[in-house]
Structures are given as C-alpha cells and as structure tokens.
Design a protein around this motif. Structure first.
Motif, PDB file in Angstrom:
ATOM      1  N   ALA A  53      43.283 104.753  36.858  1.00 20.61           N
ATOM      2  CA  ALA A  53      44.153 104.821  35.678  1.00 20.61           C
ATOM      3  C   ALA A  53      43.330 105.096  34.425  1.00 20.61           C
ATOM      4  CB  ALA A  53      44.941 103.520  35.519  1.00 20.61           C
ATOM      5  N   GLY A  54      42.160 104.484  34.331  1.00 17.91           N
ATOM      6  CA  GLY A  54      41.283 104.723  33.189  1.00 17.91           C
ATOM      7  C   GLY A  54      40.803 106.161  33.145  1.00 17.91           C
ATOM      8  N   LEU A  55      40.512 106.708  34.312  1.00 15.51           N
ATOM      9  CA  LEU A  55      40.070 108.095  34.394  1.00 15.51           C
ATOM     10  C   LEU A  55      41.218 109.045  34.015  1.00 15.51           C
ATOM     11  CD1 LEU A  55      37.601 109.811  35.243  1.00 15.51           C
ATOM     12  CD2 LEU A  55      38.546 109.845  37.547  1.00 15.51           C
ATOM     13  N   GLN A  56      42.415 108.758  34.494  1.00 17.27           N
ATOM     14  CA  GLN A  56      43.558 109.638  34.257  1.00 17.27           C
ATOM     15  C   GLN A  56      44.098 109.550  32.835  1.00 17.27           C
ATOM     16  OE1 GLN A  56      46.180 108.396  37.387  1.00 17.27           O
ATOM     17  NE2 GLN A  56      44.968 109.395  38.975  1.00 17.27           N
ATOM     18  N   ASN A  57      43.865 108.429  32.163  1.00 16.28           N
ATOM     19  CA  ASN A  57      44.415 108.221  30.823  1.00 16.28           C
ATOM     20  C   ASN A  57      43.352 108.306  29.737  1.00 16.28           C
ATOM     21  OD1 ASN A  57      47.363 107.571  31.244  1.00 16.28           O
ATOM     22  ND2 ASN A  57      46.387 106.183  32.706  1.00 16.28           N
TER      23      ASN A  57
END
Length: 176
Positions: A53-57
């Motif tokens: 999620a951190g990578l995608q956001n």
C-alpha cells in the motif's frame, strides 16, 4: 553514450510517514542515510520497509535486483547494488541497466566518477543531481565481454587492497 541510452533512470519517493499501513512491510526501501552506513557495495535488506500500500500510494518505485541505486542529494554519490527488488526515497535514483550494460561495470564507473556527478549537482540549500543531468551523463560502452573483464580485474584489485588493509590493521594491533 548517454546513460539514458543504455539504462532506465527511476526516481524515488516516500510514502506519508503518518500512515502506519504504509510502513513495516515486505518492500525494501533505501535512503541516502542508509547508504552512508553501508560497508559493502551490495545491499539485500534495509532498516525501513514499505508495504505494498505504501508503494502504491506514493511516488516510490521498485527496481529489479542487480540495478544501481545512486544518492543524488545529501550527499551526491553514495552507491549500492541491490540484491533484491528495492524501492528508495526521493534522495536517490535507481539505474536499471539495459542488455548491453553490466551492472558491476556501471557501479565501478560511477564510483570512479563521483566527483564529476557531484559537480553536476545544483541548488541553493543543498546540491542535488537532477534526473536530466543523470540521464545525459556520458559513459563508455565497451562490448559486454570487455565490461566483464574490466569488472574481474577491478574485483581482484579491490580484494588485494582489502587483504593489505586487513594485514596492516593486524600488524598495528600486534605492534601495540
């Protein structure tokens, strides 16, 4: 040739630090500070990690293993070869070599040219090497077999230097 002609340049990023679900996952995430504490040219794990999620956001992107990560501010010139897919913050650029560029050859070339990279940095508060300047940075491109031969020679030379240093340190301890 220009670096962009033989490699892909990837910018880094940082997820919001106040969103707990972005942190402490399985995505390795490197910073210039971490790079400054490295004792080897290769890195497989990092002090901080991201979640998917951190990578995608965020603007952080993963690069494949055996790429080069270069710190481009605070300071310019730390280098690492990632031994697994890895992301990094905005103080770094990832360099993903194409088929005609050996990653270890690129590492040694950039290592030998850190002062030139630093000279290309600009900025009032602190120097930063822009993506454009890095893309246009000229590198030699001998045939791949020659790149591998150069890496072998340099690996042997650095191994010999490491041995000399260890022996000198041991002799100093023995002398005391």
């Amino acid at each position: 040739v220009s670096l962009e002609a033989v490699a892909q340049i990837v910018n880094g990023g940082t997820p919001r630090s106040d969103v707990a679900e972005y942190w402490d996952g399985d995505v390795q995430w490197l910073t210039p500070k971490d790079m400054g504490q490295m004792r080897s040219r290769e890195i497989a794990s990092t002090p901080r990690t991201l979640t998917q999620a951190g990578l995608q956001n965020s603007s952080a992107r993963q690069i494949p293993e055996n790429s080069i990560i270069l710190s481009t501010r605070a300071p310019i010139g730390h280098l690492a070869i990632n031994k697994q897919p890895m992301a990094f913050n905005q103080g770094c650029r990832g360099i993903v070599p194409g088929d005609h560029l050996n990653h270890q050859f690129l590492y040694y070339f950039l290592l030998a040219n850190r002062s030139e990279l630093n000279e290309l940095g600009a900025g009032a508060t602190f120097k930063e090497l822009s993506t454009g300047a890095l893309r246009s940075f000229a590198i030699p491109l001998p045939p791949l077999d020659e790149q591998k031969r150069i890496v072998e020679v340099l690996d042997q030379a650095f191994a010999a230097l490491d041995l000399v240093q260890r022996n000198a340190e041991k002799n100093l301890i023995d002398a005391k």
